[in-house]
Design an enzyme around this catalytic site. Structure first.
Site, PDB file in Angstrom:
ATOM      1  N   TYR A 217       7.088  -8.179   8.617  1.00 38.64           N
ATOM      2  CA  TYR A 217       6.759  -6.846   8.721  1.00 38.64           C
ATOM      3  C   TYR A 217       7.025  -6.669   9.666  1.00 38.64           C
ATOM      4  O   TYR A 217       7.387  -7.585  11.314  1.00 38.64           O
ATOM      5  CB  TYR A 217       5.560  -6.808   8.163  1.00 38.64           C
TER       6      TYR A 217
ATOM      7  N   ARG B 202      -3.607  -5.257   7.788  1.00 36.75           N
ATOM      8  CA  ARG B 202      -4.902  -4.840   8.700  1.00 36.75           C
ATOM      9  C   ARG B 202      -5.510  -5.150   9.896  1.00 36.75           C
ATOM     10  O   ARG B 202      -6.085  -4.640  10.390  1.00 36.75           O
ATOM     11  CB  ARG B 202      -5.070  -3.472   7.427  1.00 36.75           C
TER      12      ARG B 202
ATOM     13  N   ASP C 197      -6.832   1.122   8.752  1.00 31.95           N
ATOM     14  CA  ASP C 197      -5.170   1.647   8.532  1.00 31.95           C
ATOM     15  C   ASP C 197      -5.695   3.248   8.802  1.00 31.95           C
ATOM     16  O   ASP C 197      -7.083   3.869   8.696  1.00 31.95           O
ATOM     17  CB  ASP C 197      -4.451   0.978   7.821  1.00 31.95           C
TER      18      ASP C 197
ATOM     19  N   ASP D 252       1.117  -0.776  -0.175  1.00 29.80           N
ATOM     20  CA  ASP D 252       0.096   0.030   0.182  1.00 29.80           C
ATOM     21  C   ASP D 252       1.140   1.548   0.152  1.00 29.80           C
ATOM     22  O   ASP D 252       2.079   0.924  -0.011  1.00 29.80           O
ATOM     23  CB  ASP D 252      -0.637   0.043   1.295  1.00 29.80           C
TER      24      ASP D 252
END
Length: 303
Positions: free
Chosen positions: A71, A184, A85, A43
């Site tokens: 991540y 998310r 988010d 994103d």
């Protein structure tokens, strides 16, 4: 980069605020070729590792998309948003007292419940297609999007730290997960399980399979030719290697099947490497026959 016929895999550290397509577009200009693709988007809010394929090495991207990923993220507890988010509209905000009352042990228990093999409902603004349209297109048009849960594996969900921020609680976490996992959604589900809502405020992808962002090039200073990883090098990291004879390399290059024994037990693709170190193709073995899955041209300059 001299010549538009170089082939290889490129590791790029995507900066915040641009799309993965923006990275591909800029790389096309620097590489002097339209044949640039990526193995999994990030994103605009997210930073970190993008794996790009140049020219014929885009054929390797199919085998990179499904690799496990790592991540580092920040989850804000105390508010839920329309996109799960920080870029979405705030849907609900918990009062500061409710946030402060959440016990650290409750957070650890909730994180544990989101670890392992779990059933996860993707974010409504994901790229999953619904009736031929991307879910995020429908969601941003105001339509209600209901996506089916899917099994994902979260092999590590580690709490690195926490801090109170303006009535919210920010958690820094490290996640190791299977392809198709939505970070998310982890933030959303954690907030829901604690009864105070949650969303993602920062995300950085640090690994895709054996490839690390520590070896990635910065986009602004990207030298494509200097940064390319050769297809044989990449394939050798991903698959067992079968070393071809000169005659086998010619035959495989012509699409012929080979009479050969798989170099190691198991299933899945094997990298077929010519005597000169060139990746001729990926093959699959059935008994003592190696069948070509994908071949690579001999007229490109390999990184």
């Amino acid at each position: 980069m001299t010549g538009a016929n170089r082939s290889g895999i490129l590791l790029v550290d995507k900066p915040q605020g641009i799309t993965s397509h923006d990275v591909v577009s800029r790389t096309r200009k620097r590489a002097g070729t339209r044949k640039v693709g990526h193995a999994g988007t990030l994103d605009p809010m997210a930073t970190g590792l993008l794996v790009l394929g140049i020219n014929s090495s885009t054929r390797l991207l199919t085998f990179l998309v499904g690799l496990d990923k790592e991540y580092f993220a920040t989850i804000r507890l105390g508010a839920s948003t329309s996109t799960d988010d920080a870029e979405g509209e705030t849907l609900r905000t918990a009062n500061a007292e409710s946030v402060a009352a959440v016990h650290p042990e409750a957070i650890r228990t909730a994180l544990d419940s989101l670890s392992g093999v779990i059933s996860q409902v993707p974010s409504s603004v994901s790229a999953i297609k619904v009736d031929g349209k991307r879910a995020y297109t429908l969601a941003r048009a105001g339509e209600t999007v209901e996506l089916a849960a899917r099994a994902v594996t979260i092999s590590a969900l580690e709490l690195l730290g926490s801090r109170a921020t303006d009535g919210f609680l920010d958690l820094d976490v490290r996640v190791e997960c299977s392809s198709g996992t939505y970070i998310r959604a982890i933030a959303r589900d954690l907030g829901e399980s604690l009864g105070i809502g949650g969303h993602l405020t920062a995300l950085r992808r640090t690994k895709i399979g054996p490839f690390s962002v520590s070896n990635a090039a910065e986009l602004e200073t990207l030298d494509v030719a200097a940064s390319l990883l050769g297809p044989a090098d990449v394939a050798s990291r991903l698959f067992p290697v079968y070393t071809l004879s000169a005659a086998e390399a010619v035959d495989l290059g012509h699409g012929k099947r080979l009479h050969a024994i798989r170099p190691v037990d198991g299933e899945g693709p094997v990298a077929a490497i010519a005597p000169d170190g060139r990746l001729v193709g990926l093959v699959e073995f059935t008994a003592s026959i190696a069948k070509p899955l994908v071949n690579f041209p001999t007229d490109e300059v390999l990184a």
